[in-house]
Design a protein around this motif. Structure first.
Motif, PDB file in Angstrom:
ATOM      1  N   LEU A 166       0.812  -1.217   0.000  1.00  0.00           N
ATOM      2  CA  LEU A 166       0.000   0.000   0.000  1.00  0.00           C
ATOM      3  C   LEU A 166       0.846   1.268   0.000  1.00  0.00           C
ATOM      4  CD1 LEU A 166      -2.792  -0.947   2.581  1.00  0.00           C
ATOM      5  CD2 LEU A 166      -3.026  -0.772   0.100  1.00  0.00           C
ATOM      6  N   SER A 167       2.066   1.198   0.489  1.00  0.00           N
ATOM      7  CA  SER A 167       2.910   2.395   0.597  1.00  0.00           C
ATOM      8  C   SER A 167       3.207   3.029  -0.758  1.00  0.00           C
ATOM      9  CB  SER A 167       4.223   2.059   1.314  1.00  0.00           C
ATOM     10  OG  SER A 167       5.016   1.181   0.529  1.00  0.00           O
ATOM     11  N   ALA A 168       3.005   2.292  -1.830  1.00  0.00           N
ATOM     12  CA  ALA A 168       3.288   2.812  -3.175  1.00  0.00           C
ATOM     13  C   ALA A 168       2.101   3.547  -3.788  1.00  0.00           C
ATOM     14  CB  ALA A 168       3.708   1.669  -4.094  1.00  0.00           C
ATOM     15  N   PHE A 169       0.956   3.600  -3.074  1.00  0.00           N
ATOM     16  CA  PHE A 169      -0.263   4.144  -3.664  1.00  0.00           C
ATOM     17  C   PHE A 169      -0.928   5.172  -2.768  1.00  0.00           C
ATOM     18  CE2 PHE A 169       0.282  -0.136  -5.287  1.00  0.00           C
ATOM     19  CZ  PHE A 169       0.107   0.022  -6.653  1.00  0.00           C
ATOM     20  N   SER A 170      -1.476   6.206  -3.406  1.00  0.00           N
ATOM     21  CA  SER A 170      -2.448   7.066  -2.739  1.00  0.00           C
ATOM     22  C   SER A 170      -3.798   6.359  -2.811  1.00  0.00           C
ATOM     23  CB  SER A 170      -2.527   8.422  -3.431  1.00  0.00           C
ATOM     24  OG  SER A 170      -3.098   8.274  -4.731  1.00  0.00           O
ATOM     25  N   LEU A 171      -4.795   6.904  -2.127  1.00  0.00           N
ATOM     26  CA  LEU A 171      -6.112   6.264  -2.151  1.00  0.00           C
ATOM     27  C   LEU A 171      -6.712   6.300  -3.551  1.00  0.00           C
ATOM     28  CD1 LEU A 171      -8.250   4.848  -0.477  1.00  0.00           C
ATOM     29  CD2 LEU A 171      -9.288   7.082  -0.007  1.00  0.00           C
ATOM     30  N   ASN A 172      -6.544   7.406  -4.267  1.00  0.00           N
ATOM     31  CA  ASN A 172      -7.063   7.484  -5.632  1.00  0.00           C
ATOM     32  C   ASN A 172      -6.361   6.489  -6.550  1.00  0.00           C
ATOM     33  OD1 ASN A 172      -8.928   9.467  -5.079  1.00  0.00           O
ATOM     34  ND2 ASN A 172      -7.631  11.164  -5.774  1.00  0.00           N
ATOM     35  N   GLN A 173      -5.047   6.358  -6.392  1.00  0.00           N
ATOM     36  CA  GLN A 173      -4.304   5.410  -7.211  1.00  0.00           C
ATOM     37  C   GLN A 173      -4.703   3.974  -6.916  1.00  0.00           C
ATOM     38  OE1 GLN A 173      -0.356   6.727  -6.080  1.00  0.00           O
ATOM     39  NE2 GLN A 173      -0.007   7.642  -8.096  1.00  0.00           N
ATOM     40  N   LEU A 174      -4.914   3.667  -5.645  1.00  0.00           N
ATOM     41  CA  LEU A 174      -5.332   2.314  -5.268  1.00  0.00           C
ATOM     42  C   LEU A 174      -6.712   2.005  -5.837  1.00  0.00           C
ATOM     43  CD1 LEU A 174      -4.607  -0.227  -3.574  1.00  0.00           C
ATOM     44  CD2 LEU A 174      -5.839   0.841  -1.674  1.00  0.00           C
ATOM     45  N   SER A 175      -7.613   2.971  -5.749  1.00  0.00           N
ATOM     46  CA  SER A 175      -8.951   2.781  -6.301  1.00  0.00           C
ATOM     47  C   SER A 175      -8.880   2.546  -7.803  1.00  0.00           C
ATOM     48  CB  SER A 175      -9.822   4.013  -6.004  1.00  0.00           C
ATOM     49  OG  SER A 175      -9.939   4.229  -4.607  1.00  0.00           O
ATOM     50  N   GLN A 176      -8.060   3.333  -8.492  1.00  0.00           N
ATOM     51  CA  GLN A 176      -7.926   3.171  -9.940  1.00  0.00           C
ATOM     52  C   GLN A 176      -7.312   1.825 -10.290  1.00  0.00           C
ATOM     53  OE1 GLN A 176      -8.892   5.676 -12.437  1.00  0.00           O
ATOM     54  NE2 GLN A 176      -8.821   3.691 -13.500  1.00  0.00           N
ATOM     55  N   LEU A 177      -6.363   1.345  -9.461  1.00  0.00           N
ATOM     56  CA  LEU A 177      -5.742   0.046  -9.691  1.00  0.00           C
ATOM     57  C   LEU A 177      -6.785  -1.064  -9.642  1.00  0.00           C
ATOM     58  CD1 LEU A 177      -3.110  -1.657  -9.997  1.00  0.00           C
ATOM     59  CD2 LEU A 177      -3.076  -1.795  -7.501  1.00  0.00           C
ATOM     60  N   PHE A 178      -7.661  -1.015  -8.636  1.00  0.00           N
ATOM     61  CA  PHE A 178      -8.703  -2.031  -8.519  1.00  0.00           C
ATOM     62  C   PHE A 178      -9.660  -1.979  -9.710  1.00  0.00           C
ATOM     63  CE2 PHE A 178      -8.022  -2.055  -3.711  1.00  0.00           C
ATOM     64  CZ  PHE A 178      -7.333  -3.249  -3.758  1.00  0.00           C
ATOM     65  N   VAL A 179      -9.986  -0.778 -10.156  1.00  0.00           N
ATOM     66  CA  VAL A 179     -10.876  -0.642 -11.310  1.00  0.00           C
ATOM     67  C   VAL A 179     -10.190  -1.177 -12.563  1.00  0.00           C
ATOM     68  CG1 VAL A 179     -12.018   1.018 -12.844  1.00  0.00           C
ATOM     69  CG2 VAL A 179     -12.204   1.269 -10.361  1.00  0.00           C
ATOM     70  N   ASN A 180      -8.898  -0.877 -12.734  1.00  0.00           N
ATOM     71  CA  ASN A 180      -8.168  -1.371 -13.904  1.00  0.00           C
ATOM     72  C   ASN A 180      -8.150  -2.896 -13.940  1.00  0.00           C
ATOM     73  OD1 ASN A 180      -7.629   1.251 -14.628  1.00  0.00           O
ATOM     74  ND2 ASN A 180      -5.486   1.222 -13.957  1.00  0.00           N
ATOM     75  N   MET A 181      -7.892  -3.515 -12.791  1.00  0.00           N
ATOM     76  CA  MET A 181      -7.872  -4.975 -12.737  1.00  0.00           C
ATOM     77  C   MET A 181      -9.250  -5.539 -13.038  1.00  0.00           C
ATOM     78  SD  MET A 181      -5.233  -6.119  -9.708  1.00  0.00           S
ATOM     79  CE  MET A 181      -5.940  -5.130  -8.396  1.00  0.00           C
ATOM     80  N   ALA A 182     -10.286  -4.926 -12.485  1.00  0.00           N
ATOM     81  CA  ALA A 182     -11.650  -5.382 -12.746  1.00  0.00           C
ATOM     82  C   ALA A 182     -11.974  -5.297 -14.241  1.00  0.00           C
ATOM     83  CB  ALA A 182     -12.645  -4.554 -11.937  1.00  0.00           C
ATOM     84  N   ASN A 183     -11.582  -4.196 -14.870  1.00  0.00           N
ATOM     85  CA  ASN A 183     -11.840  -4.048 -16.302  1.00  0.00           C
ATOM     86  C   ASN A 183     -11.105  -5.103 -17.119  1.00  0.00           C
ATOM     87  OD1 ASN A 183     -13.495  -1.829 -15.865  1.00  0.00           O
ATOM     88  ND2 ASN A 183     -11.860  -0.337 -16.189  1.00  0.00           N
ATOM     89  N   ASN A 184      -9.850  -5.393 -16.743  1.00  0.00           N
ATOM     90  CA  ASN A 184      -9.082  -6.409 -17.466  1.00  0.00           C
ATOM     91  C   ASN A 184      -9.717  -7.793 -17.324  1.00  0.00           C
ATOM     92  OD1 ASN A 184      -7.173  -4.589 -18.402  1.00  0.00           O
ATOM     93  ND2 ASN A 184      -5.812  -4.892 -16.657  1.00  0.00           N
TER      94      ASN A 184
END
Length: 259
Positions: free
Chosen positions: A231-249
């Motif tokens: 988690l230290s590599a992400f802000s909350l917005n970045q983490l949220s976008q990461l989850f959305v990107n994985m879901a889309n893939n």
């Protein structure tokens, strides 16, 4: 074992995902998690090779060996044809995310997780100073019914990266309605198998209750260091976008396999 497999799969998926590109509109973390879990559930029967996620509905293992040695106790063994089903049949009973406190809560139910396969073990067991030989060759048929995970956690600033996250507070409890163990040791008679299955079921139910006060401590020792490092590599917005990107893939892979 099951929880560890799922946690590792999630971390591998996140680490393997494409670099995060933020949309112009911030994504609510609660909405992102909902999309992620729905896509995760759909993807499990197929796995996802680009993220090195194996098929997990069912999760299978053809053959593994193990050994254990401590004092006078030592044994070796193996498992074969392991099949774990039900990991994708979870139901989201409830969930929420407070944007002001950055506190999330969840309530997830697995109606039934079944483990099939076989194992063999041979060695020496020592209890109360008495050593005795152990030899088992068994078929495995175990069902964990109504496994419910209820918890909450709060995000805070990472201690190693000012722009990153960590989980500062958390609490998890899990509940198991029943355990059905119908294993069959080919070296035992019917009565001994029935007694062993009954005893094993009762002990498992008792252990689930006894371990509850220590769940948070176990998370602190075995899970949180890896999670907070990630988690230290992400802000909350970045983490949220990461989850959305994985879901889309995962949704784009269009898995049609029925587990």
């Amino acid at each position: 074992m099951i929880a560890k497999v799922v946690l590792l799969a999630l971390l591998v998926a996140a680490a393997s995902a494409s670099p995060v590109a933020l949309d112009s509109t911030a994504i609510n973390f609660g909405d992102a998690i909902t999309q992620f879990l729905q896509a995760w559930k759909k993807m499990l029967p197929c796995g996802y090779a680009p993220y090195d996620i194996p098929v997990m509905a069912p999760l299978t293992n053809d053959f593994s060996t193990f050994q254990y040695s401590m004092g006078e106790t030592n044994f070796v063994g193996n498992t074969s044809n392991i099949r774990i089903s039900g990991l994708n049949n979870f139901e989201i009973i409830g969930g929420a995310f407070d944007t002001s406190s950055q506190k999330a809560s969840f309530d997830v139910l697995f109606p039934e997780i079944q483990i099939l396969g076989s194992f063999a073990i041979e060695g020496v067991m020592s209890m109360l100073g008495i050593a005795f030989p152990v030899r088992e060759v068994s078929l495995i048929n175990e069902r964990f019914q109504q496994l419910r995970l209820v918890g909450e956690y709060t995000f805070a600033q990472s201690l190693t990266n000012p722009s990153g996250l960590r989980i500062s507070e958390y609490h998890l409890q899990f509940y198991l309605a029943d355990v059905k163990i119908d294993n069959w040791d080919t070296l035992w008679n019917i009565s001994l198998n029935d007694y062993a299955n009954l005893w094993s079921s009762q002990i498992t139910n008792l252990l689930v209750k006894q371990i509850q006060p220590n769940v948070d401590h176990l998370l602190a020792v075995y899970a949180m260091p890896n999670i907070n490092e990630f988690l230290s590599a992400f802000s909350l917005n970045q983490l949220s976008q990461l989850f959305v990107n994985m879901a889309n893939n995962w949704n784009s892979a269009n898995c049609q396999v029925q587990a």
